[in-house]
Design a protein around this motif. Structure first.
Motif, PDB file in Angstrom:
ATOM      1  N   PHE A  16      -5.628   6.224  11.087  1.00  0.00           N
ATOM      2  CA  PHE A  16      -6.247   4.920  10.846  1.00  0.00           C
ATOM      3  C   PHE A  16      -7.055   4.453  12.046  1.00  0.00           C
ATOM      4  CE2 PHE A  16      -2.290   5.058   8.414  1.00  0.00           C
ATOM      5  CZ  PHE A  16      -2.808   4.936   7.139  1.00  0.00           C
ATOM      6  N   ILE A  27      -7.865  10.575   7.034  1.00  0.00           N
ATOM      7  CA  ILE A  27      -6.488  10.170   6.725  1.00  0.00           C
ATOM      8  C   ILE A  27      -5.889  11.002   5.601  1.00  0.00           C
ATOM      9  CG2 ILE A  27      -5.046   8.258   5.957  1.00  0.00           C
ATOM     10  CD1 ILE A  27      -7.272   6.362   6.833  1.00  0.00           C
ATOM     11  N   PHE A  47       4.915   1.634   5.933  1.00  0.00           N
ATOM     12  CA  PHE A  47       4.352   0.477   6.618  1.00  0.00           C
ATOM     13  C   PHE A  47       5.397  -0.605   6.817  1.00  0.00           C
ATOM     14  CE2 PHE A  47       0.794   2.692   4.862  1.00  0.00           C
ATOM     15  CZ  PHE A  47      -0.216   2.529   5.799  1.00  0.00           C
ATOM     16  N   ALA A  75       3.865  -2.227   1.835  1.00  0.00           N
ATOM     17  CA  ALA A  75       2.594  -1.940   1.164  1.00  0.00           C
ATOM     18  C   ALA A  75       2.777  -1.234  -0.176  1.00  0.00           C
ATOM     19  CB  ALA A  75       1.681  -1.122   2.081  1.00  0.00           C
ATOM     20  N   PHE A 116       2.322  -0.885  -4.142  1.00  0.00           N
ATOM     21  CA  PHE A 116       1.239  -1.355  -5.005  1.00  0.00           C
ATOM     22  C   PHE A 116       1.818  -2.322  -6.037  1.00  0.00           C
ATOM     23  CE2 PHE A 116       0.010   3.185  -4.029  1.00  0.00           C
ATOM     24  CZ  PHE A 116      -0.750   2.832  -2.928  1.00  0.00           C
ATOM     25  N   PHE A 151       2.552   8.125  -6.964  1.00  0.00           N
ATOM     26  CA  PHE A 151       1.116   7.974  -6.690  1.00  0.00           C
ATOM     27  C   PHE A 151       0.514   9.152  -5.924  1.00  0.00           C
ATOM     28  CE2 PHE A 151      -2.522   6.337  -4.249  1.00  0.00           C
ATOM     29  CZ  PHE A 151      -3.264   5.767  -5.268  1.00  0.00           C
ATOM     30  N   ARG A 164       8.185   7.097  -1.533  1.00  0.00           N
ATOM     31  CA  ARG A 164       6.777   7.356  -1.766  1.00  0.00           C
ATOM     32  C   ARG A 164       6.217   8.293  -0.705  1.00  0.00           C
ATOM     33  NH1 ARG A 164       2.716   2.286  -2.080  1.00  0.00           N
ATOM     34  NH2 ARG A 164       3.030   2.398   0.160  1.00  0.00           N
ATOM     35  N   SER A 190      -2.671  -3.276   4.531  1.00  0.00           N
ATOM     36  CA  SER A 190      -1.918  -2.033   4.431  1.00  0.00           C
ATOM     37  C   SER A 190      -1.955  -1.455   3.016  1.00  0.00           C
ATOM     38  CB  SER A 190      -0.479  -2.266   4.864  1.00  0.00           C
ATOM     39  OG  SER A 190       0.085  -3.295   4.105  1.00  0.00           O
ATOM     40  N   LEU A 191      -2.334  -2.284   2.046  1.00  0.00           N
ATOM     41  CA  LEU A 191      -2.356  -1.811   0.657  1.00  0.00           C
ATOM     42  C   LEU A 191      -3.346  -0.654   0.485  1.00  0.00           C
ATOM     43  CD1 LEU A 191      -0.677  -2.943  -1.606  1.00  0.00           C
ATOM     44  CD2 LEU A 191      -2.654  -4.205  -2.392  1.00  0.00           C
ATOM     45  N   GLU A 240      -4.735   0.979   2.965  1.00  0.00           N
ATOM     46  CA  GLU A 240      -4.384   2.014   3.936  1.00  0.00           C
ATOM     47  C   GLU A 240      -3.327   2.947   3.370  1.00  0.00           C
ATOM     48  OE1 GLU A 240      -3.201   0.049   7.520  1.00  0.00           O
ATOM     49  OE2 GLU A 240      -5.258  -0.172   8.230  1.00  0.00           O
ATOM     50  N   SER A 241      -2.348   2.369   2.661  1.00  0.00           N
ATOM     51  CA  SER A 241      -1.291   3.230   2.140  1.00  0.00           C
ATOM     52  C   SER A 241      -1.834   4.120   1.024  1.00  0.00           C
ATOM     53  CB  SER A 241      -0.079   2.418   1.692  1.00  0.00           C
ATOM     54  OG  SER A 241      -0.388   1.644   0.578  1.00  0.00           O
ATOM     55  N   ALA A 242      -2.832   3.631   0.295  1.00  0.00           N
ATOM     56  CA  ALA A 242      -3.449   4.487  -0.730  1.00  0.00           C
ATOM     57  C   ALA A 242      -4.128   5.687  -0.063  1.00  0.00           C
ATOM     58  CB  ALA A 242      -4.460   3.690  -1.548  1.00  0.00           C
ATOM     59  N   TYR A 243      -4.880   5.435   0.994  1.00  0.00           N
ATOM     60  CA  TYR A 243      -5.522   6.540   1.735  1.00  0.00           C
ATOM     61  C   TYR A 243      -4.456   7.473   2.298  1.00  0.00           C
ATOM     62  CZ  TYR A 243      -9.619   3.457   1.755  1.00  0.00           C
ATOM     63  OH  TYR A 243     -10.646   2.632   1.392  1.00  0.00           O
TER      64      TYR A 243
END
Lengths: 360, 255
Positions: free
Chosen positions: A53, A73, A82, A86, A88, A99, A147, B152-153, B155-158
Motif C-alpha cells: 500500500f 498489491i 486491518f 474492513a 465488506f 471473496f 478471509r 481500508s474497504l 484496500e482490503s479488496a486489492y
C-alpha cells in the motif's frame, strides 16, 4: 528455519517527516513476528509497505530472495487483517471469506467447501449467512482472519487487530491467534503497542523507537538482555545504577555506586576508573535478614501491596537515588515501615551492563 | 402555538390543495358548483397533445440528465475523495458555482457559449444545462457517501487480489448504490420543474413547465390544473421514495 521475507535498509519519509530510518529485518517461515512501538512510531507503515500500500523511499523488500518493491498489491502473496477489519458490508460472512477465491475464479463448489473449512478453523461455522453488521467485534475479527487465511498467503499481516477490543475479549483473541498460527503454519507479522501482548504471542519481537529498531529478539532476549537502557525500561521495570569500576577480577568487577560498593559477576572489558551503567530488574533484588558480604543498606520509602507481589521503593543511604524491589508478598516476613533500614542483595549475575551509555 | 402554526400552514399550503380541488370541480362567480365533480379534465388531458408532448420532453430531459449527472457526479466525487491534489478544492468550487449563481446567469452564459460554438438549441442543450445545474447536488450526495466508507474497504479488496475494476464492481458500487439512486431521483425532480435555464436553452421544443406557463398566459384551463395535480402526485411519490430509501439505509447502517 528458512527466511521468507526480508526488509533491507528501508527508509520512508512523507515530505520532510521521516517515518522510518534505515530499518532491516528478516522473517522466518512459520514465525510469529511482532513489531512493537508506540502510536505514531511508524509500525503500521512497515506492514503497509510489505502489503504494497506504501512504497519505501529507499531500501529493498525481498520475498524468497526476489525484490518485490514494485510488485502491485494484488500480486503479493501476503494478506492483511486491518485494524478496523474492513469487512465488506454488502456481503455476508461466507461471501466475505470467499471473496479472495472468487476473484481468482476458483470453482464455486470449491469456494463453498473452502469457506466452510476456514470458518471451522476460526470457529464461526454457524455464522456463514450473517451480515458483518450483525457480528460482535471479536467475531468480525475472526471473519477478517478467515478471509486472509483462505487465500493461503505466505505471510499474514495484522495491523493492530486487537486494538478495538475490550480487555477480556482481547485476552481470548490473543490465545486464539497464537493457537491458530500454530495450526495453519503461516508466518504472522503482528503490530501492537502492548508489551504484554507482544511477549505472550511472539516468537520474536522488534521494538521500534525513534523511527529505528531498538532491538530485535525473542521475548526472553529482550527482557533479560536488553541492549540499551531504553530497552531495559521498555519491558517491565529496571533499576539503572551509574557505577565506576574500582577493582577488576577474573570474572567479576567491583564498582562504586551511589548505593555503595557492588560486586558484579560479569567479565567485562573495562579498566579501573571507567564508568558504566548497571541495570537490574526489581525481582532480582533480595531482601536479607542480616547483612552479608555483598549486601547494601537502604532505607524504605514506601511499600506497594500488589496482591501476590509487593513493591518496595528504597532509597540509598548516601544519596537521593531510589531502587525498586519486587518480592513475593508472602516472602516478606515482617511488615515494613517507612524509614526502616534493610539489607538487600543484588543478583548481579542476571543484571545487564550498558557500556557507554548515560542513564536516559 | 398550535393554532398559529395551523394557520400559517393553512395560509401557505392551501393554494396547492385548491389546485387539486379545482381540477375536479367547476366554479361560477366565485362559488363552487358542488354538482360539477368530474374526471373530464384528466380524460381531456390525454387528448391535449401539446401538454402530453411537453411532458414526454421533460421526462426525456430528466432521464438523460440523471444518467449524465450521476456518471459525471460519481467520477468527480471519486476523484475529489481519492485525490491529494490541491486543485480538487477548485473543482468543487466550479461544480457548485452554477447551483449557487442565479439561474439566469447560468442559462445566459450557456446560451452565449452554445451560440459561439454554433450548437443549435434543442432538448440536448437543455440536458447539458440541467446536468451542469444538478451536478452540485449529485456530487455532494455521492461524496458524502464515499466519505463514510473506510479507506481500508477498497484496500482490503486489492489486498485479496482484486483489480481496480473488480474492487469498484464488487465492493465500491454495491456500497454506494443507494446514494446513486437518491442522487438520481433528486436530479430528476429538479430537472422536471427547472424553467429558467431551460427557457434560454430550448429551441423549438418545449418542456412541460414551459408549456404550462405559456398556457396560463392565455387563460386557465382545467387541463392545466389536472396536469399540475398529476405532477404533484408524481413529485410527492418521488420525494417519499427518496425519504424511505434514506431511512431504510440509515437503519441498515446502525450496528
Amino acid at each position: 528455519m528458512s527466511e521468507i521475507l526480508e526488509l533491507k535498509n528501508i527508509s520512508k519519509s512523507y515530505g520532510e517527516t521521516k517515518v522510518l530510518d534505515n530499518i532491516s529485518f528478516k522473517i522466518n517461515n512459520n514465525e510469529f513476528f511482532t513489531i512493537l512501538g508506540s502510536s505514531g512510531s511508524g509500525k503500521s507503515t512497515i506492514i503497509r509497505m510489505i502489503g504494497g500500500f506504501v512504497k519505501p523511499t529507499s531500501g529493498q523488500i525481498f520475498y524468497e530472495n526476489n525484490i518485490i518493491n514494485e510488485q502491485p498489491i494484488f500480486k503479493r502473496p501476503f494478506n492483511t487483517v486491518f485494524q478496523d477489519y474492513a469487512l465488506f458490508p454488502n456481503m455476508n460472512v461466507s461471501n466475505n471469506v470467499g471473496f479472495g477465491l472468487k476473484i481468482k475464479n476458483v470453482n464455486i463448489l470449491k469456494i463453498k467447501e473452502k469457506v466452510q473449512e476456514v470458518l471451522q478453523i476460526v470457529g464461526l461455522e454457524n455464522f456463514s449467512d450473517r451480515m458483518p453488521q450483525e457480528l460482535s467485534g471479536g467475531q468480525q475479527q475472526r471473519v477478517a482472519l478467515a478471509r486472509a487465511i483462505i487465500c493461503e498467503p505466505k505471510v499474514i499481516l495484522l495491523d493492530e487487530p486487537l486494538g478495538a477490543l475490550d480487555a477480556e475479549l482481547r485476552k481470548q483473541m490473543q490465545l486464539f491467534l497464537k493457537e491458530i498460527q500454530k495450526k495453519i503454519k503461516i508466518s504472522f507479522i503482528f503490530i501492537t503497542h502492548d508489551q504484554e501482548e507482544a511477549i505472550f504471542l511472539s516468537d520474536r519481537i522488534a521494538v521500534l523507537n525513534n523511527h529505528k529498531f531498538e532491538q530485535i529478539g525473542s521475548p526472553k532476549d529482550l527482557y533479560y538482555s536488553p541492549k540499551t537502557t531504553y530497552m531495559a525500561k521498555f519491558f517491565g521495570e529496571c533499576n539503572l545504577i551509574a557505577c565506576k569500576v574500582v577493582d577488576k577480577k577474573m570474572d567479576s568487577i567491583v564498582v562504586e555506586s551511589e548505593f555503595g560498593q557492588l560486586l558484579i559477576n560479569h567479565s567485562i572489558d573495562k579498566s579501573i576508573g571507567d564508568s558504566l551503567t548497571f541495570g537490574i530488574r526489581p525481582e532480582e533484588i533480595k531482601i536479607l535478614d542480616q547483612s552479608s558480604s555483598n549486601s547494601i543498606e537502604v532505607i524504605i520509602k514506601d511499600v506497594e501491596f500488589r496482591g501476590s507481589t509487593s513493591n518496595l521503593n528504597v532509597k540509598s543511604q548516601h544519596s537521593e537515588k531510589y531502587l525498586k524491589i519486587q518480592n513475593i508478598s508472602s516472602n516478606i516476613s515482617q511488615p515494613f515501615q517507612q524509614g526502616d533500614v534493610i539489607n538487600v542483595e543484588l543478583n548481579t549475575g542476571v543484571g545487564t551492563i550498558f557500556k557507554d551509555e548515560t542513564i536516559s | 402555538m398550535a393554532i398559529l402554526t395551523g394557520l400559517i400552514v393553512a395560509a401557505l399550503y392551501t393554494p396547492i390543495f385548491l389546485t387539486i380541488f379545482y381540477s375536479f370541480y367547476k366554479t361560477r362567480k366565485g362559488k363552487v358548483d358542488w354538482t360539477s365533480f368530474s374526471y373530464e379534465p384528466y380524460t381531456k388531458l390525454i387528448f391535449e397533445k401539446q401538454i402530453l408532448e411537453s411532458l414526454m420532453n421533460s421526462i426525456y430531459v430528466g432521464v438523460v440528465t440523471v444518467i449524465c449527472s450521476v456518471v459525471i457526479g460519481f467520477y468527480f466525487a471519486n476523484y475529489y475523495h481519492t485525490s491529494k491534489s490541491k486543485m480538487k478544492e477548485f473543482l468543487q468550487f466550479i461544480i457548485f458555482l452554477p447551483f449557487l449563481l442565479p439561474p439566469i446567469i447560468t442559462g445566459l452564459s450557456l446560451l452565449i457559449f452554445f451560440r459561439e460554438i454554433n450548437l443549435p438549441r434543442s432538448l440536448n442543450t437543455v440536458v447539458i444545462g440541467h446536468t451542469i445545474f444538478v451536478l452540485a447536488i449529485v456530487f455532494k450526495i455521492i461524496l458524502n457517501k464515499l466519505e463514510t466508507l473506510k479507506p481500508s474497504l477498497m484496500e482490503s479488496a486489492y489486498d485479496l487480489g482484486a483489480s481496480k475494476f473488480q474492487a469498484f464492481w464488487y465492493v465500491l458500487l454495491p456500497n454506494i448504490k443507494l446514494s446513486l439512486i437518491i442522487a438520481g431521483l433528486l436530479a430528476f425532480t429538479i430537472s422536471l420543474d427547472e424553467t429558467l435555464i431551460t427557457l434560454f436553452l430550448i429551441g423549438n421544443d418545449t418542456t412541460w413547465p414551459i408549456k404550462l406557463w405559456a398556457k396560463m398566459r392565455v387563460g386557465f384551463s382545467k387541463q392545466v390544473n389536472a396536469s399540475v395535480t398529476l405532477i404533484l402526485i408524481l413529485t410527492s411519490f418521488l420525494v417519499l421514495l427518496i425519504a424511505s430509501i434514506i431511512s431504510r439505509s440509515e437503519k441498515k447502517i446502525t450496528y
